[in-house]
Write a protein that holds these residues in place. Structure first.
Motif, PDB file in Angstrom:
ATOM      1  N   LEU A   1      63.308  41.814  48.127  1.00  0.00           N
ATOM      2  CA  LEU A   1      63.494  42.259  46.746  1.00  0.00           C
ATOM      3  C   LEU A   1      62.770  41.338  45.764  1.00  0.00           C
ATOM      4  N   VAL A   2      62.854  40.036  45.992  1.00  0.00           N
ATOM      5  CA  VAL A   2      62.147  39.097  45.108  1.00  0.00           C
ATOM      6  C   VAL A   2      60.644  39.361  45.168  1.00  0.00           C
ATOM      7  N   ALA A   3      60.111  39.554  46.370  1.00  0.00           N
ATOM      8  CA  ALA A   3      58.678  39.833  46.513  1.00  0.00           C
ATOM      9  C   ALA A   3      58.303  41.110  45.759  1.00  0.00           C
ATOM     10  N   GLN A   4      59.127  42.126  45.858  1.00  0.00           N
ATOM     11  CA  GLN A   4      58.843  43.386  45.172  1.00  0.00           C
ATOM     12  C   GLN A   4      58.876  43.208  43.654  1.00  0.00           C
ATOM     13  N   LEU A   5      59.876  42.499  43.160  1.00  0.00           N
ATOM     14  CA  LEU A   5      59.997  42.280  41.714  1.00  0.00           C
ATOM     15  C   LEU A   5      58.897  41.369  41.202  1.00  0.00           C
ATOM     16  N   PHE A   6      58.480  40.425  42.024  1.00  0.00           N
ATOM     17  CA  PHE A   6      57.382  39.534  41.641  1.00  0.00           C
ATOM     18  C   PHE A   6      56.116  40.328  41.374  1.00  0.00           C
TER      19      PHE A   6
ATOM     20  N   ALA B   1      60.017  33.083  39.119  1.00  0.00           N
ATOM     21  CA  ALA B   1      61.337  32.696  38.614  1.00  0.00           C
ATOM     22  C   ALA B   1      62.053  33.897  37.999  1.00  0.00           C
ATOM     23  N   GLU B   2      61.333  34.696  37.255  1.00  0.00           N
ATOM     24  CA  GLU B   2      61.915  35.898  36.640  1.00  0.00           C
ATOM     25  C   GLU B   2      62.379  36.871  37.712  1.00  0.00           C
ATOM     26  N   ALA B   3      61.568  37.035  38.758  1.00  0.00           N
ATOM     27  CA  ALA B   3      61.937  37.930  39.857  1.00  0.00           C
ATOM     28  C   ALA B   3      63.195  37.430  40.555  1.00  0.00           C
TER      29      ALA B   3
ATOM     30  N   ARG C   1      67.637  46.976  43.861  1.00  0.00           N
ATOM     31  CA  ARG C   1      66.266  47.024  43.339  1.00  0.00           C
ATOM     32  C   ARG C   1      66.248  47.662  41.959  1.00  0.00           C
ATOM     33  N   THR C   2      66.959  48.780  41.808  1.00  0.00           N
ATOM     34  CA  THR C   2      67.003  49.471  40.525  1.00  0.00           C
ATOM     35  C   THR C   2      67.613  48.581  39.450  1.00  0.00           C
ATOM     36  N   VAL C   3      68.722  47.929  39.768  1.00  0.00           N
ATOM     37  CA  VAL C   3      69.362  47.029  38.803  1.00  0.00           C
ATOM     38  C   VAL C   3      68.422  45.889  38.435  1.00  0.00           C
ATOM     39  N   ALA C   4      67.787  45.276  39.437  1.00  0.00           N
ATOM     40  CA  ALA C   4      66.867  44.163  39.172  1.00  0.00           C
ATOM     41  C   ALA C   4      65.679  44.626  38.318  1.00  0.00           C
ATOM     42  N   LEU C   5      65.147  45.801  38.617  1.00  0.00           N
ATOM     43  CA  LEU C   5      64.049  46.331  37.802  1.00  0.00           C
ATOM     44  C   LEU C   5      64.489  46.569  36.363  1.00  0.00           C
ATOM     45  N   ASN C   6      65.698  47.089  36.195  1.00  0.00           N
ATOM     46  CA  ASN C   6      66.213  47.300  34.835  1.00  0.00           C
ATOM     47  C   ASN C   6      66.374  45.978  34.091  1.00  0.00           C
ATOM     48  N   ILE C   7      66.792  44.957  34.800  1.00  0.00           N
ATOM     49  CA  ILE C   7      66.937  43.632  34.189  1.00  0.00           C
ATOM     50  C   ILE C   7      65.575  43.116  33.745  1.00  0.00           C
ATOM     51  N   VAL C   8      64.575  43.229  34.606  1.00  0.00           N
ATOM     52  CA  VAL C   8      63.217  42.778  34.260  1.00  0.00           C
ATOM     53  C   VAL C   8      62.687  43.565  33.064  1.00  0.00           C
TER      54      VAL C   8
ATOM     55  N   SER D   1      64.378  45.083  30.719  1.00  0.00           N
ATOM     56  CA  SER D   1      65.120  44.691  29.527  1.00  0.00           C
ATOM     57  C   SER D   1      64.633  43.343  28.996  1.00  0.00           C
ATOM     58  N   ARG D   2      64.425  42.395  29.871  1.00  0.00           N
ATOM     59  CA  ARG D   2      63.929  41.076  29.444  1.00  0.00           C
ATOM     60  C   ARG D   2      62.527  41.181  28.874  1.00  0.00           C
TER      61      ARG D   2
END
Length: 163
Positions: free
Chosen positions: A15-20, A27-29, A58-65, A67-68
């Motif tokens: 998940l971190v790799a995907q968000l990165f 760090a944000e991921a 993944r969906t929650v993490a993407l929404n967080i990114v 939003s930030r």
């Protein structure tokens, strides 16, 4: 709780790799994925009923990114309109950068007390009160931190003395 631990062990790095890839900041991921897991732990019954927990995370993490990112973009727009100009904000001097780099190499507790005592200029008593630890603990952390910080800033201090 054990299910979340297994899920964390199994998909956190993925998940971190995907968000990165999405946000371009490791760090944000990491923060976004950790926040998603926190939200899962806050409502364990609801999370256990989710059919695809990794997809939900993944969906929650993407929404967080997202939003930030939106907040940061809004802040930048406001600063361009109302904030100080680039000319009025001093750049970081090489000695400032060197000090911050050296402080980052210290354990968190030592960095915290050194910053509060020497940079924020709080007395030991106030540092202890703010951190909720005894004054002796602050003094010990200061001593250990200074000892570790010495070799990290020695070259930097010698350069400043010779200039």
């Amino acid at each position: 709780m054990d299910d979340v631990r297994e899920l964390y062990d199994g998909c956190y790095r993925r998940l971190v790799a995907q968000l990165f890839v999405v946000c371009g900041n490791l760090a944000e991921a990491e923060d976004a994925v950790q926040e998603a897991f926190i939200r899962a732990l806050e409502k364990p019954r609801r999370f256990s009923a989710i059919e695809n927990p990794e997809g939900w995370l993944r969906t929650v993490a993407l929404n967080i990114v997202r939003s930030r990112f939106r907040r940061a973009a809004t802040f930048q727009r406001l600063m361009r309109r109302t904030g100080p100009t680039a000319d009025s904000v001093p750049g970081l001097s090489p000695d400032h950068v060197a000090l911050v780099d050296a402080l980052r190499r210290l354990p968190w507790e030592q960095r915290e007390v050194i910053t509060l005592h020497h940079i924020v200029d709080l007395p030991v008593r106030e540092v202890a009160a703010q951190l909720g630890v005894p004054e002796g603990t602050v003094k010990a952390r200061l001593a250990r931190g200074r000892t570790r910080l010495g070799p990290l800033v020695r070259d930097f201090v010698e350069e400043v003395d010779h200039v």
